[in-house]
Design a protein around this motif. Structure first.
Motif, PDB file in Angstrom:
ATOM      1  N   ALA A 155       0.859  -1.188   0.000  1.00 38.64           N
ATOM      2  CA  ALA A 155       0.000   0.000   0.000  1.00 38.64           C
ATOM      3  C   ALA A 155       0.891   1.233   0.000  1.00 38.64           C
ATOM      4  CB  ALA A 155      -0.911  -0.003   1.216  1.00 38.64           C
ATOM      5  N   MET A 156       0.653   2.134  -0.962  1.00 37.32           N
ATOM      6  CA  MET A 156       1.578   3.247  -1.198  1.00 37.32           C
ATOM      7  C   MET A 156       0.873   4.602  -1.166  1.00 37.32           C
ATOM      8  SD  MET A 156       3.573   1.354  -4.346  1.00 37.32           S
ATOM      9  CE  MET A 156       2.077   0.553  -4.918  1.00 37.32           C
ATOM     10  N   SER A 157       1.684   5.637  -1.336  1.00 36.03           N
ATOM     11  CA  SER A 157       1.133   6.977  -1.464  1.00 36.03           C
ATOM     12  C   SER A 157       0.342   7.062  -2.763  1.00 36.03           C
ATOM     13  CB  SER A 157       2.256   8.013  -1.438  1.00 36.03           C
ATOM     14  OG  SER A 157       3.154   7.785  -2.506  1.00 36.03           O
ATOM     15  N   SER A 158      -0.342   8.177  -2.954  1.00 36.18           N
ATOM     16  CA  SER A 158      -1.208   8.393  -4.127  1.00 36.18           C
ATOM     17  C   SER A 158      -2.256   7.288  -4.249  1.00 36.18           C
ATOM     18  CB  SER A 158      -0.398   8.525  -5.428  1.00 36.18           C
ATOM     19  OG  SER A 158       0.282   7.318  -5.741  1.00 36.18           O
ATOM     20  N   ARG A 159      -2.598   6.653  -3.109  1.00 33.45           N
ATOM     21  CA  ARG A 159      -3.681   5.655  -3.018  1.00 33.45           C
ATOM     22  C   ARG A 159      -3.437   4.444  -3.909  1.00 33.45           C
ATOM     23  NH1 ARG A 159      -8.281   8.079  -5.102  1.00 33.45           N
ATOM     24  NH2 ARG A 159      -9.536   6.395  -4.222  1.00 33.45           N
ATOM     25  N   ARG A 187      -3.984  -1.765  -8.124  1.00 33.86           N
ATOM     26  CA  ARG A 187      -5.313  -1.273  -7.745  1.00 33.86           C
ATOM     27  C   ARG A 187      -5.207   0.141  -7.196  1.00 33.86           C
ATOM     28  NH1 ARG A 187      -8.372  -6.268  -4.546  1.00 33.86           N
ATOM     29  NH2 ARG A 187      -8.108  -7.838  -6.201  1.00 33.86           N
ATOM     30  N   GLU A 188      -6.354   0.787  -7.155  1.00 36.66           N
ATOM     31  CA  GLU A 188      -6.466   2.072  -6.470  1.00 36.66           C
ATOM     32  C   GLU A 188      -7.193   1.821  -5.169  1.00 36.66           C
ATOM     33  OE1 GLU A 188      -7.386   6.227  -8.336  1.00 36.66           O
ATOM     34  OE2 GLU A 188      -9.307   5.384  -7.696  1.00 36.66           O
ATOM     35  N   SER A 189      -6.735   2.427  -4.092  1.00 38.36           N
ATOM     36  CA  SER A 189      -7.350   2.228  -2.785  1.00 38.36           C
ATOM     37  C   SER A 189      -8.834   2.577  -2.820  1.00 38.36           C
ATOM     38  CB  SER A 189      -6.651   3.093  -1.739  1.00 38.36           C
ATOM     39  OG  SER A 189      -7.374   3.103  -0.531  1.00 38.36           O
ATOM     40  N   SER A 190      -9.620   1.843  -2.068  1.00 34.55           N
ATOM     41  CA  SER A 190     -11.060   2.119  -1.951  1.00 34.55           C
ATOM     42  C   SER A 190     -11.322   3.347  -1.094  1.00 34.55           C
ATOM     43  CB  SER A 190     -11.777   0.919  -1.333  1.00 34.55           C
ATOM     44  OG  SER A 190     -11.604  -0.233  -2.115  1.00 34.55           O
ATOM     45  N   MET A 191     -10.284   3.862  -0.459  1.00 37.12           N
ATOM     46  CA  MET A 191     -10.443   5.004   0.444  1.00 37.12           C
ATOM     47  C   MET A 191      -9.859   6.273  -0.181  1.00 37.12           C
ATOM     48  SD  MET A 191      -9.447   2.929   3.930  1.00 37.12           S
ATOM     49  CE  MET A 191      -7.940   2.359   3.157  1.00 37.12           C
ATOM     50  N   LYS A 192     -10.433   7.411   0.169  1.00 35.03           N
ATOM     51  CA  LYS A 192     -10.053   8.678  -0.459  1.00 35.03           C
ATOM     52  C   LYS A 192      -8.770   9.264   0.112  1.00 35.03           C
ATOM     53  CE  LYS A 192     -14.836  10.086  -1.408  1.00 35.03           C
ATOM     54  NZ  LYS A 192     -15.876  11.095  -1.096  1.00 35.03           N
ATOM     55  N   TYR A 193      -8.410   8.833   1.319  1.00 31.93           N
ATOM     56  CA  TYR A 193      -7.286   9.463   1.998  1.00 31.93           C
ATOM     57  C   TYR A 193      -6.149   8.475   2.223  1.00 31.93           C
ATOM     58  CZ  TYR A 193     -10.550  13.291   2.731  1.00 31.93           C
ATOM     59  OH  TYR A 193     -11.428  14.313   2.530  1.00 31.93           O
ATOM     60  N   MET A 194      -5.042   8.986   2.720  1.00 34.88           N
ATOM     61  CA  MET A 194      -3.796   8.232   2.837  1.00 34.88           C
ATOM     62  C   MET A 194      -3.971   6.932   3.622  1.00 34.88           C
ATOM     63  SD  MET A 194      -0.173   9.664   4.296  1.00 34.88           S
ATOM     64  CE  MET A 194      -0.286   9.178   6.005  1.00 34.88           C
ATOM     65  N   SER A 209      -7.431  -2.745   4.582  1.00 33.53           N
ATOM     66  CA  SER A 209      -6.548  -1.583   4.658  1.00 33.53           C
ATOM     67  C   SER A 209      -7.257  -0.486   5.435  1.00 33.53           C
ATOM     68  CB  SER A 209      -6.153  -1.093   3.262  1.00 33.53           C
ATOM     69  OG  SER A 209      -7.300  -0.835   2.474  1.00 33.53           O
ATOM     70  N   SER A 210      -6.472   0.419   6.009  1.00 29.82           N
ATOM     71  CA  SER A 210      -7.060   1.490   6.815  1.00 29.82           C
ATOM     72  C   SER A 210      -6.469   2.825   6.408  1.00 29.82           C
ATOM     73  CB  SER A 210      -6.808   1.239   8.299  1.00 29.82           C
ATOM     74  OG  SER A 210      -5.424   1.327   8.593  1.00 29.82           O
ATOM     75  N   SER A 211      -7.171   3.897   6.769  1.00 26.70           N
ATOM     76  CA  SER A 211      -6.733   5.230   6.343  1.00 26.70           C
ATOM     77  C   SER A 211      -6.611   6.185   7.520  1.00 26.70           C
ATOM     78  CB  SER A 211      -7.709   5.808   5.317  1.00 26.70           C
ATOM     79  OG  SER A 211      -8.858   6.336   5.961  1.00 26.70           O
ATOM     80  N   ILE A 212      -6.026   7.358   7.233  1.00 28.83           N
ATOM     81  CA  ILE A 212      -5.896   8.404   8.249  1.00 28.83           C
ATOM     82  C   ILE A 212      -7.261   9.019   8.575  1.00 28.83           C
ATOM     83  CG2 ILE A 212      -3.524   8.995   7.605  1.00 28.83           C
ATOM     84  CD1 ILE A 212      -4.723  11.436   6.101  1.00 28.83           C
ATOM     85  N   GLU A 213      -8.269   8.710   7.761  1.00 30.18           N
ATOM     86  CA  GLU A 213      -9.556   9.373   7.892  1.00 30.18           C
ATOM     87  C   GLU A 213     -10.617   8.420   8.449  1.00 30.18           C
ATOM     88  OE1 GLU A 213     -13.484  10.771   6.103  1.00 30.18           O
ATOM     89  OE2 GLU A 213     -12.266   9.224   5.185  1.00 30.18           O
ATOM     90  N   GLY A 214     -10.231   7.614   9.455  1.00 29.22           N
ATOM     91  CA  GLY A 214     -11.191   6.793  10.172  1.00 29.22           C
ATOM     92  C   GLY A 214     -12.014   5.854   9.327  1.00 29.22           C
ATOM     93  N   ARG A 215     -11.355   5.173   8.383  1.00 27.58           N
ATOM     94  CA  ARG A 215     -12.058   4.203   7.548  1.00 27.58           C
ATOM     95  C   ARG A 215     -11.212   2.943   7.390  1.00 27.58           C
ATOM     96  NH1 ARG A 215     -16.404   6.228   4.185  1.00 27.58           N
ATOM     97  NH2 ARG A 215     -16.599   8.479   4.433  1.00 27.58           N
TER      98      ARG A 215
END
Length: 341
Positions: A155-159, A187-194, A209-215
């Motif tokens: 899992a990388m930057s730019s989703r 793939r592109e992450s299912s989440m909008k944020y990092m 996978s998890s994000s900085i935006e509580g998802r």
């Protein structure tokens, strides 16, 4: 009966990883920004016992056990990947990246150690051929990696998310120097944020996978349209404070090796257990004294280790006051089991 206790002789700075051994379920590795790796026997006596401490020249970002319970591998902000002989205490540099190394994982099936660095590369260490490693360029800065029985998820930057087949990486690892094994899926992450964390399912079917935006997002490897239609993301680790909805980063994910459920840990100081298939929360534990930085289950699924560190989500040197601790929870037989509908 479930019980929980705090480890004695905790690290003194941010805890970056907790990892149980595959065979001795009481053996626990802890890595820390205090430049040390720690080896504990969690049940030698009340509060556990610190068996040995392994000093590094810079903050230790991740750690894992190797081919047996007496071998470990660490990665560090000094750009190096090391082998640790847990019996003698000897540290050996295996490779050096060009920037800090964020993660290290080991596949016992493929005898393959993989490190990921902010220099946008993976290093593949085939332990059958010591002294050499292959360098794989990835799409962008890796934030988290995880292995299943057959796959590596990056899992990388730019989703961006890249999925490799471990058999392909094992083949590439025999090359000394730059290699470019084919990516099985991009793939592109299912989440909008990092992305903060990624963790593979124990049944080799997919990952969370998890994000900085509580998802948290749950996805399956199977590329078929039917399987991809099953993927979903959900909100979690949010609290209402003074009438406002406060969102916290989700730093930690760990799948239960027996039941296939998973734990998430966030900046809200909370650990929750989830049923990935049933799409429901199983339980939420009482708040811990600091932000959750890392979580792991023992190989038999009977214990959960939780690392807490104040201000972990800020990633700054000015860490606020608060406890840095590791908690060990002994789970009841059905505590992490999905609830029947």
């Amino acid at each position: 009966m479930s019980t929980q206790f705090e480890l004695a002789q905790n690290p003194v700075d941010v805890i970056s990883a907790v990892k149980f051994a595959r065979n001795d379920h009481n053996r626990l590795l802890v890595s820390s920004w205090d430049r040390n790796a720690y080896l504990y026997d969690t049940h030698a006596e009340p509060g556990g016992t610190l068996i040995r401490k392994f000093e590094h020249p810079a903050p230790v970002m991740d750690i894992c056990f190797g081919r047996d319970d007496n071998e470990a591998f660490s990665c560090c902000l000094d750009w190096n990947v090391r082998r640790i002989d847990l019996t003698t205490g000897d540290l050996t540099i295996l490779s050096q990246h060009e920037k800090g190394v964020r993660n290290v994982v080991f596949s016992a099936t493929h005898n393959l150690l993989i490190s990921s660095s902010w220099d946008e590369t993976l290093h593949l260490h085939n332990l059958s051929t010591p002294g050499q490693h292959a360098i794989v360029k990835v799409e962008s800065k890796p934030f988290s990696i995880s292995v299943s029985a057959t796959k590596l998820v990056v899992a990388m930057s730019s989703r961006a998310v890249s999925i490799y087949e471990l058999a392909t990486l094992q083949e590439a690892s025999t090359i000394s120097g730059h290699a470019q094994p084919p990516v099985w899926q991009n793939r592109e992450s299912s989440m909008k944020y990092m992305t903060r964390a990624v963790c593979c399912m124990p049944n080799d079917a997919g990952y969370a996978s998890s994000s900085i935006e509580g998802r948290v997002a749950v996805e399956w490897f199977d590329p078929s349209e039917e399987s991809q239609a099953r993927k979903y993301a959900f909100k979690c680790h949010r609290q209402t404070v003074d009438g406002a909805d406060v969102v916290y980063p989700v730093h930690a994910l760990a799948f239960h090796p027996v039941h296939g459920t998973f734990a998430s840990g966030g900046g809200d100081c909370v650990v929750a257990l989830w049923d990935a298939v049933g799409k429901r929360r199983i339980r939420q534990y009482q708040r811990f004294p600091s932000s959750i930085s890392t979580v792991d289950f023992s190989a038999d699924g009977r214990m959960m280790a939780v690392g807490v560190s104040p201000g972990y989500e800020n990633a700054t040197e000015d860490v606020p006051d608060g406890p840095t601790k590791v908690f060990i929870r002994t789970l009841t037989e059905n505590e992490a089991q999905a609830k029947k509908k």
